[in-house]
Design an enzyme around this catalytic site. Structure first.
Site: not given
Length: 162
Positions: A129, A132-134, A136
């Site tokens: 996750l 993903y966060d970094m 996006k």
């Protein structure tokens, strides 16, 4: 037929009583696969002693994901309601790349009365996750394809996925 371990005799949620269990060495290994795609993988660059990483304004993606996954594994009992509080002896997260995928491996161990599968799964999941966060900022086409237990030892039975 097996019954759900986290239900009482009357069907209510209940923590498993591990008081009578023997303390043994417990290990678990989990893996999460994050499909990043070529648009993100083009940002993968050598990162000194740590291998390859993706640099963003938030910092190095894989290094940050390793820290986040480790922190999450240590706090699993705060996230999963019926998990026991465990003092982990070890939590090792590594991230490799395969084509356009980032593969997170989380290995957890402890000496205790209950297993560490959930800690390994949470560690791998939160690291995925975080990736993903970094990432996006580059694309929202990222897919966390799978998170699965690969191996566990200790307790009633060992498990190993090929």
């Amino acid at each position: 037929m097996n019954s759900f371990s986290h239900l009482s005799a009357d069907g209510n949620p209940a923590m498993v009583d591990v008081g009578a269990k023997t303390i043994t060495r417990r290990t678990a290994r989990a893996r999460s696969v994050v499909s990043l795609g070529p648009d993100i993988m083009q940002h993968l660059t050598p990162s000194g002693l740590t291998g390859n990483d993706i640099a963003t304004k938030k910092g190095p993606v894989f290094q940050t994901a390793i820290i986040a996954g480790t922190m999450a594994a240590k706090r699993t009992d705060d996230l999963i309601p019926l998990c026991h509080s465990l003092g982990l002896d070890n939590c090792q997260i590594t991230i490799t790349t395969e084509g356009t995928d980032a593969v997170v491996h989380c290995l957890v161990s402890t000496e205790g009365k209950t297993g560490v599968e959930m800690e390994a799964l949470v560690g791998a999941s939160v690291a995925a996750l975080t990736i993903y966060d970094m990432c996006k900022v580059f694309s929202h086409d990222i897919i966390i394809r799978e998170t699965k237990l690969m191996e566990k030892t200790g307790g009633k039975r060992d498990f190993r996925r090929e």
